[in-house]
Design a protein around this motif. Structure first.
Motif, mmCIF file in Angstrom:
data_model
loop_
_atom_site.group_PDB
_atom_site.id
_atom_site.type_symbol
_atom_site.label_atom_id
_atom_site.label_comp_id
_atom_site.label_asym_id
_atom_site.label_seq_id
_atom_site.Cartn_x
_atom_site.Cartn_y
_atom_site.Cartn_z
ATOM 1 N N GLN A 191 -6.483 1.791 -2.810
ATOM 2 C CA GLN A 191 -6.398 0.726 -3.813
ATOM 3 C C GLN A 191 -4.943 0.339 -4.072
ATOM 4 O O GLN A 191 -4.602 -0.844 -4.126
ATOM 5 C CB GLN A 191 -7.048 1.172 -5.122
ATOM 6 N N LEU A 192 -4.092 1.341 -4.228
ATOM 7 C CA LEU A 192 -2.672 1.084 -4.478
ATOM 8 C C LEU A 192 -2.031 0.348 -3.306
ATOM 9 O O LEU A 192 -1.211 -0.556 -3.494
ATOM 10 C CB LEU A 192 -1.946 2.401 -4.750
ATOM 11 N N MET A 193 -2.407 0.745 -2.096
ATOM 12 C CA MET A 193 -1.890 0.101 -0.893
ATOM 13 C C MET A 193 -2.317 -1.371 -0.848
ATOM 14 O O MET A 193 -1.520 -2.266 -0.526
ATOM 15 C CB MET A 193 -2.395 0.860 0.336
ATOM 16 N N GLN A 194 -3.580 -1.635 -1.180
ATOM 17 C CA GLN A 194 -4.101 -3.007 -1.175
ATOM 18 C C GLN A 194 -3.436 -3.858 -2.254
ATOM 19 O O GLN A 194 -3.066 -5.012 -2.012
ATOM 20 C CB GLN A 194 -5.627 -2.966 -1.361
ATOM 21 N N LYS A 195 -3.265 -3.291 -3.449
ATOM 22 C CA LYS A 195 -2.604 -4.026 -4.525
ATOM 23 C C LYS A 195 -1.176 -4.389 -4.148
ATOM 24 O O LYS A 195 -0.717 -5.506 -4.402
ATOM 25 C CB LYS A 195 -2.611 -3.184 -5.801
ATOM 26 N N ALA A 196 -0.482 -3.438 -3.538
ATOM 27 C CA ALA A 196 0.905 -3.689 -3.130
ATOM 28 C C ALA A 196 0.971 -4.799 -2.089
ATOM 29 O O ALA A 196 1.857 -5.671 -2.154
ATOM 30 C CB ALA A 196 1.529 -2.401 -2.582
ATOM 31 N N TYR A 197 0.034 -4.801 -1.151
ATOM 32 C CA TYR A 197 0.027 -5.839 -0.121
ATOM 33 C C TYR A 197 -0.254 -7.213 -0.727
ATOM 34 O O TYR A 197 0.401 -8.205 -0.381
ATOM 35 C CB TYR A 197 -0.997 -5.514 0.961
ATOM 36 N N THR B 60 1.779 -13.389 -8.211
ATOM 37 C CA THR B 60 0.805 -13.454 -9.303
ATOM 38 C C THR B 60 -0.209 -14.580 -9.115
ATOM 39 O O THR B 60 -1.017 -14.851 -10.010
ATOM 40 C CB THR B 60 1.537 -13.647 -10.639
ATOM 41 N N ALA B 61 -0.178 -15.221 -7.968
ATOM 42 C CA ALA B 61 -1.073 -16.369 -7.738
ATOM 43 C C ALA B 61 -2.528 -15.959 -7.573
ATOM 44 O O ALA B 61 -3.439 -16.748 -7.837
ATOM 45 C CB ALA B 61 -0.610 -17.142 -6.503
ATOM 46 N N ILE B 62 -2.766 -14.719 -7.103
ATOM 47 C CA ILE B 62 -4.120 -14.223 -6.874
ATOM 48 C C ILE B 62 -4.354 -12.972 -7.710
ATOM 49 O O ILE B 62 -3.529 -12.054 -7.710
ATOM 50 C CB ILE B 62 -4.347 -13.890 -5.382
ATOM 51 N N GLU C 266 0.300 -8.179 -3.826
ATOM 52 C CA GLU C 266 1.451 -8.599 -4.633
ATOM 53 C C GLU C 266 2.566 -9.140 -3.740
ATOM 54 O O GLU C 266 3.220 -10.133 -4.064
ATOM 55 C CB GLU C 266 1.959 -7.425 -5.467
ATOM 56 N N GLU C 267 2.757 -8.479 -2.594
ATOM 57 C CA GLU C 267 3.772 -8.938 -1.645
ATOM 58 C C GLU C 267 3.398 -10.286 -1.053
ATOM 59 O O GLU C 267 4.248 -11.166 -0.863
ATOM 60 C CB GLU C 267 3.934 -7.907 -0.531
ATOM 61 N N ALA D 181 -11.960 -2.347 3.099
ATOM 62 C CA ALA D 181 -10.877 -3.306 3.337
ATOM 63 C C ALA D 181 -9.639 -2.742 4.023
ATOM 64 O O ALA D 181 -8.758 -3.501 4.416
ATOM 65 C CB ALA D 181 -10.448 -3.935 2.008
ATOM 66 N N HIS D 182 -9.517 -1.421 4.145
ATOM 67 C CA HIS D 182 -8.295 -0.788 4.641
ATOM 68 C C HIS D 182 -7.102 -1.311 3.837
ATOM 69 O O HIS D 182 -7.004 -1.060 2.661
ATOM 70 C CB HIS D 182 -8.130 -1.002 6.143
ATOM 71 N N LYS D 183 -6.195 -2.076 4.431
ATOM 72 C CA LYS D 183 -5.023 -2.573 3.691
ATOM 73 C C LYS D 183 -5.287 -3.896 2.971
ATOM 74 O O LYS D 183 -4.447 -4.380 2.229
ATOM 75 C CB LYS D 183 -3.832 -2.735 4.630
ATOM 76 N N GLY D 184 -6.467 -4.488 3.220
ATOM 77 C CA GLY D 184 -6.787 -5.759 2.573
ATOM 78 C C GLY D 184 -6.442 -6.968 3.407
ATOM 79 O O GLY D 184 -6.460 -8.102 2.920
ATOM 80 N N TYR D 185 -6.150 -6.757 4.690
ATOM 81 C CA TYR D 185 -5.721 -7.861 5.548
ATOM 82 C C TYR D 185 -6.802 -8.940 5.701
ATOM 83 O O TYR D 185 -6.489 -10.137 5.728
ATOM 84 C CB TYR D 185 -5.343 -7.351 6.941
ATOM 85 N N LEU D 186 -8.068 -8.534 5.824
ATOM 86 C CA LEU D 186 -9.129 -9.520 6.056
ATOM 87 C C LEU D 186 -9.259 -10.457 4.863
ATOM 88 O O LEU D 186 -9.259 -11.688 5.026
ATOM 89 C CB LEU D 186 -10.461 -8.819 6.339
ATOM 90 N N LEU D 187 -9.369 -9.905 3.674
ATOM 91 C CA LEU D 187 -9.502 -10.748 2.487
ATOM 92 C C LEU D 187 -8.257 -11.613 2.306
ATOM 93 O O LEU D 187 -8.353 -12.796 1.936
ATOM 94 C CB LEU D 187 -9.734 -9.876 1.254
ATOM 95 N N ALA D 188 -7.086 -11.058 2.580
ATOM 96 C CA ALA D 188 -5.841 -11.827 2.463
ATOM 97 C C ALA D 188 -5.818 -12.988 3.462
ATOM 98 O O ALA D 188 -5.403 -14.110 3.125
ATOM 99 C CB ALA D 188 -4.635 -10.918 2.674
ATOM 100 N N ASP D 189 -6.270 -12.732 4.690
ATOM 101 C CA ASP D 189 -6.333 -13.815 5.689
ATOM 102 C C ASP D 189 -7.302 -14.906 5.232
ATOM 103 O O ASP D 189 -7.036 -16.105 5.396
ATOM 104 C CB ASP D 189 -6.779 -13.267 7.044
#
Length: 341
Positions: free
Chosen positions: A104-110, A117-119, A112-113, A68-76
């Motif tokens: 993991q920490l980077m993805q969690k931070a993204y 708490t919605a997801i 949360e930003e 996922a790298h930073k998690g952008y795909l799942l977030a999109d």
């Protein structure tokens, strides 16, 4: 050591390229579809909704991104699910497969930003840690980063004290090369264990993955290094080619600092999944896949809600995804399924 072990250290060792935060896009070493436009994730989200609406998966399935790298795909994907069918956000379960704690920490931070708490986002280090009844798996450019061997007739590439040489391959490797008909090129032995792990972790799933490559092996080496948007064919960084073809820097100068990758042999990938009871459901170019997933309908919806200038700006990004001279034909989509009657 075998080249696959060296490549593993390059990408995933203690100081490996993928173990630390890296920039993708204009300021990084390369672009990906995810870094190009949010509509890449949007089209995949629409595919997920179609798969649920067809009854193959339920509205309470796991949605799992791998690599996922930073998690952008799942977030999109989540953003578009919210737009298209928000009720699903209360029933779907979101997971990222990520072996490295820093990522993991980077993805969690993204997340949360982006979502507060919605997801709720769950992490597992590998597929062996995941157990679920049904899932929609998604990945972008992961198989081109699986360590591979380099095969040439009955020889394979080895690394010794930062020098390279071809030597006779062992019987196991020769059997695999013969099985896949590879006389010259890359041979990855990790596709089958990956497919086996996916088969065991979930009883019913759809897996959508994008990568560059072709259905048949090319009969030559495609291994290359990406550094600051420059492409270096790997062997031009070695003494294994004549001097006039060599680059100024050798491969050691790029070790763990730049990406190293190769074209995916999709017929090999299909065989690995089929051996583990997983069927290839659809295979197409990225351009065809995104359009069939519903990219056109998403753009029509987008046009109704933004200015012409915003629409044109996004269209310029999307052209990179679907234009045959950019990513449209070079990248392929494979959709696998387990549990289909």
């Amino acid at each position: 050591m075998k080249f696959s072990a060296y490549m593993h250290e390059w990408l995933y060792g203690k100081e490996g390229y993928y173990t630390k935060e890296r920039t993708i896009g204009k300021e990084g070493d390369f672009y990906t579809a995810v870094s190009t436009s949010m509509f890449f994730g949007g089209a995949i989200a629409k595919r997920l909704l179609s798969t649920i609406e067809s009854g193959f998966l339920s509205s309470s399935c796991h949605v799992v991104e791998i690599g996922a790298h930073k998690g952008y795909l799942l977030a999109d994907m989540i953003q578009f699910i919210y737009t298209l069918k928000p009720v699903l956000l209360s029933s779907l379960k979101f997971v990222i497969v990520e072996p490295f704690e820093a990522n993991q920490l980077m993805q969690k931070a993204y997340f949360e930003e982006a979502f507060g708490t919605a997801i709720t986002l769950k992490h597992v280090k590998n597929l062996d840690e995941l157990r679920c009844e049904e899932a929609f798996f998604v990945a972008n450019e992961i198989f081109d980063a699986f360590p591979c061997e380099l095969i040439k007739e009955d020889q394979m590439l080895f690394v010794d004290k930062e020098s390279l040489f071809f030597d006779t391959m062992d019987e196991k490797m020769k059997a695999k090369a013969d099985e896949y008909g590879i006389k010259k090129g890359e041979l990855c032995l990790e596709y089958e264990p990956f497919a086996k792990a996916m088969h065991h972790c979930c009883n019913r799933f759809e897996f959508v993955t994008f990568d560059y490559g072709d259905k048949e092996e090319r009969g030559d080496f495609s291994l290359r290094v990406y550094a600051n948007h420059q492409v270096y064919p790997f062997f031009t960084l070695t003494s294994l080619v004549e001097e006039k073809l060599r680059e100024k820097n050798d491969f050691n100068a790029f070790f763990a600092k730049s990406d190293i990758t190769y074209d995916v042999n999709f017929s090999h990938l299909f065989h690995a999944f089929e051996k583990n009871g997983i069927k290839i459901h659809v295979y197409s170019t990225q351009m065809k896949a995104l359009v069939e997933f519903g990219l056109t309908e998403l753009l029509e919806l987008f046009a109704e809600n933004v200015s012409q200038k915003q629409y044109e700006a996004e269209m310029n990004k999307i052209k990179i995804l679907i234009d045959p001279s950019f990513m449209g034909e070079r990248f392929k989509m494979a959709c696998f399924r387990k549990g289909e009657v």
